[in-house]
Every structure is written in C-alpha cells, then in structure tokens.
Scaffold this motif. Structure first.
Motif, PDB file in Angstrom:
ATOM      1  N   SER A  94       0.820  -1.222   0.000  1.00  7.86           N
ATOM      2  CA  SER A  94       0.000   0.000   0.000  1.00  7.86           C
ATOM      3  C   SER A  94       0.850   1.265   0.000  1.00  7.86           C
ATOM      4  O   SER A  94       0.338   2.347  -0.275  1.00  7.86           O
ATOM      5  N   GLY A  95       2.113   1.143   0.309  1.00 10.64           N
ATOM      6  CA  GLY A  95       2.999   2.304   0.247  1.00 10.64           C
ATOM      7  C   GLY A  95       3.003   3.107   1.534  1.00 10.64           C
ATOM      8  O   GLY A  95       2.249   2.838   2.465  1.00 10.64           O
ATOM      9  N   ASN A  96       3.877   4.118   1.576  1.00 10.77           N
ATOM     10  CA  ASN A  96       4.037   4.911   2.796  1.00 10.77           C
ATOM     11  C   ASN A  96       3.410   6.299   2.700  1.00 10.77           C
ATOM     12  O   ASN A  96       3.510   7.092   3.618  1.00 10.77           O
ATOM     13  N   SER A  97       2.796   6.602   1.595  1.00  8.82           N
ATOM     14  CA  SER A  97       2.185   7.926   1.466  1.00  8.82           C
ATOM     15  C   SER A  97       0.778   7.917   2.067  1.00  8.82           C
ATOM     16  O   SER A  97       0.189   6.865   2.274  1.00  8.82           O
ATOM     17  N   LEU A  98       0.276   9.109   2.354  1.00  9.54           N
ATOM     18  CA  LEU A  98      -1.063   9.228   2.933  1.00  9.54           C
ATOM     19  C   LEU A  98      -2.088   9.231   1.804  1.00  9.54           C
ATOM     20  O   LEU A  98      -2.342  10.263   1.179  1.00  9.54           O
ATOM     21  N   GLN A  99      -2.636   8.068   1.552  1.00 12.31           N
ATOM     22  CA  GLN A  99      -3.686   7.905   0.557  1.00 12.31           C
ATOM     23  C   GLN A  99      -4.834   7.166   1.218  1.00 12.31           C
ATOM     24  O   GLN A  99      -4.672   6.576   2.285  1.00 12.31           O
ATOM     25  N   ILE A 100      -5.984   7.183   0.571  1.00 11.18           N
ATOM     26  CA  ILE A 100      -7.160   6.566   1.181  1.00 11.18           C
ATOM     27  C   ILE A 100      -6.951   5.062   1.384  1.00 11.18           C
ATOM     28  O   ILE A 100      -7.370   4.497   2.397  1.00 11.18           O
ATOM     29  N   PHE A 101      -6.287   4.407   0.429  1.00 15.29           N
ATOM     30  CA  PHE A 101      -6.076   2.973   0.550  1.00 15.29           C
ATOM     31  C   PHE A 101      -5.161   2.635   1.721  1.00 15.29           C
ATOM     32  O   PHE A 101      -5.452   1.736   2.505  1.00 15.29           O
ATOM     33  N   SER A 102      -4.062   3.365   1.851  1.00 17.72           N
ATOM     34  CA  SER A 102      -3.144   3.083   2.959  1.00 17.72           C
ATOM     35  C   SER A 102      -3.774   3.437   4.302  1.00 17.72           C
ATOM     36  O   SER A 102      -3.540   2.758   5.303  1.00 17.72           O
ATOM     37  N   ILE A 103      -4.593   4.489   4.330  1.00 19.06           N
ATOM     38  CA  ILE A 103      -5.273   4.855   5.581  1.00 19.06           C
ATOM     39  C   ILE A 103      -6.280   3.772   5.962  1.00 19.06           C
ATOM     40  O   ILE A 103      -6.397   3.389   7.132  1.00 19.06           O
ATOM     41  N   MET A 104      -7.000   3.241   4.974  1.00 20.82           N
ATOM     42  CA  MET A 104      -7.948   2.156   5.273  1.00 20.82           C
ATOM     43  C   MET A 104      -7.217   0.903   5.739  1.00 20.82           C
ATOM     44  O   MET A 104      -7.699   0.196   6.635  1.00 20.82           O
ATOM     45  N   MET A 105      -6.081   0.619   5.162  1.00 22.91           N
ATOM     46  CA  MET A 105      -5.301  -0.547   5.593  1.00 22.91           C
ATOM     47  C   MET A 105      -4.844  -0.387   7.039  1.00 22.91           C
ATOM     48  O   MET A 105      -4.898  -1.323   7.823  1.00 22.91           O
ATOM     49  N   VAL A 106      -4.389   0.802   7.396  1.00 24.50           N
ATOM     50  CA  VAL A 106      -3.958   1.050   8.775  1.00 24.50           C
ATOM     51  C   VAL A 106      -5.153   0.951   9.721  1.00 24.50           C
ATOM     52  O   VAL A 106      -5.054   0.374  10.809  1.00 24.50           O
ATOM     53  N   PHE A 107      -6.285   1.481   9.311  1.00 27.48           N
ATOM     54  CA  PHE A 107      -7.490   1.389  10.136  1.00 27.48           C
ATOM     55  C   PHE A 107      -7.857  -0.071  10.395  1.00 27.48           C
ATOM     56  O   PHE A 107      -8.135  -0.451  11.541  1.00 27.48           O
ATOM     57  N   MET A 108      -7.829  -0.890   9.351  1.00 25.09           N
ATOM     58  CA  MET A 108      -8.157  -2.312   9.524  1.00 25.09           C
ATOM     59  C   MET A 108      -7.086  -3.034  10.344  1.00 25.09           C
ATOM     60  O   MET A 108      -7.395  -3.970  11.078  1.00 25.09           O
ATOM     61  N   ALA A 109      -5.826  -2.583  10.221  1.00 23.82           N
ATOM     62  CA  ALA A 109      -4.757  -3.217  10.989  1.00 23.82           C
ATOM     63  C   ALA A 109      -4.926  -2.970  12.479  1.00 23.82           C
ATOM     64  O   ALA A 109      -4.449  -3.760  13.296  1.00 23.82           O
ATOM     65  N   PHE A 110      -5.597  -1.896  12.854  1.00 21.99           N
ATOM     66  CA  PHE A 110      -5.852  -1.634  14.265  1.00 21.99           C
ATOM     67  C   PHE A 110      -7.219  -2.150  14.708  1.00 21.99           C
ATOM     68  O   PHE A 110      -7.368  -2.636  15.824  1.00 21.99           O
ATOM     69  N   LYS A 111      -8.205  -2.037  13.852  1.00 26.33           N
ATOM     70  CA  LYS A 111      -9.569  -2.408  14.228  1.00 26.33           C
ATOM     71  C   LYS A 111      -9.688  -3.900  14.513  1.00 26.33           C
ATOM     72  O   LYS A 111     -10.244  -4.305  15.537  1.00 26.33           O
ATOM     73  N   ASN A 112      -9.185  -4.751  13.622  1.00 32.96           N
ATOM     74  CA  ASN A 112      -9.349  -6.201  13.783  1.00 32.96           C
ATOM     75  C   ASN A 112      -8.698  -6.737  15.059  1.00 32.96           C
ATOM     76  O   ASN A 112      -9.342  -7.485  15.800  1.00 32.96           O
TER      77      ASN A 112
END
Length: 165
Positions: A94-112
């Motif tokens: 997903s890369g290291n930049s602030l994009q919607i996809f990377s933000i959603m991935m980080v959100f799911m990485a914490f939520k689950n």
C-alpha cells in the motif's frame, strides 16, 4: 387418405438412457472394491439397505470431547497468526504515502486486533468446560499474544508512514 408414419420419440437420447439404464455389468474378480464400498451393497429395489449400514458410532467420552475442544481452541487462537503474512504484504504494497487505501489498511490493521482482544472470552466460551479451564487459559494467552503481534504490524505501518512522533 395419407399414410401416417409413426412419430419418433421427441425426447433426447440421454433422457431415454436415464429412464432405461443399461444392464449392470459384473466387474472382474481381479479388481478389488475401493475402501468403503462393497459391491454387495449396491442399492436396488430388492436389496436391503439396513444390512449394508455400519454400526452406529459410540459417542465420545468426556476426555475425548475436552481434547477435541482444546484442539479447536488452538486453531482459533492461532488464526490471527495465519493472517499476519497477508497483512504484512498488503501493508508493504500500500505504500508509505497518505492515501485513502493506505489509511484504510492502517485502520483495519488496528480495528481487527482490538476487536479480537475485546471479544477474547466470547471466542473461547464454547470450548471452555470445568475440566479444561487451565488449558483454555493458556490458549487465551496465545490468542492475546497473536492479537498484540497483529497490533505491532499496525504500529510498524504508521511508523513507516511517518505518523508516529
């Protein structure tokens, strides 16, 4: 008057084959039956079906049930670890930049993992009995450890994105 010819059966050949199956061919004696199949147990209208049934299985003992429940509990406890490689790959891709996809991935990485930690008792209540309570406690500890490991993947990702101070 006109000659009337007999009309051929309009149904396809496969329908006729299903309604009138070919006669049963006997198998050569040199070929054994596959495991679990007996040629004497071929179902037919004149065969008895009760004679081919195996005897009913006896119910498992309480000790065997506890072992089975403990085995299934370990499968549940180690399931988050099986998801870690895919999560790591998705985080990397997903890369290291602030994009919607990377933000959603980080959100799911914490939520689950957080939801998994909050529902630890519910995940294992169906496996827990009075006789295996100590073993289930070890399984719960392993489950919590796997969820913390999944949280660590999320922390690594937000650190690589530059969001941690």
């Amino acid at each position: 008057m006109t000659d009337l010819k007999p009309v051929a059966d309009p149904s396809p050949r496969w329908v006729t084959d299903l309604t009138n199956p070919p006669p049963h061919k006997s198998k050569p004696a040199s070929i054994p039956d596959p495991p679990g199949y007996s040629s004497q147990a071929v179902s037919g209208p004149s065969k008895k079906k009760d004679a081919s049934r195996p005897p009913p299985r006896e119910p498992p003992s309480p000790e065997q049930m506890d072992q089975l429940k403990l085995k299934k509990a370990w499968e549940v406890a180690l399931a988050p670890a099986k998801n870690l490689p895919m999560t790591l790959i998705m985080m990397y891709m997903s890369g290291n930049s602030l994009q919607i996809f990377s933000i959603m991935m980080v959100f799911m990485a914490f939520k689950n993992p957080i939801m998994g930690l909050l529902s630890t008792n519910q995940a294992f209540e169906r496996f827990e009995t009075d006789s295996n309570r100590g073993s289930i406690l070890q399984v719960k500890a392993a489950y919590v450890l796997m969820q913390v490991l999944a949280l660590a993947v999320g922390v690594w990702k937000i650190n690589s994105m530059g969001l941690l101070p």
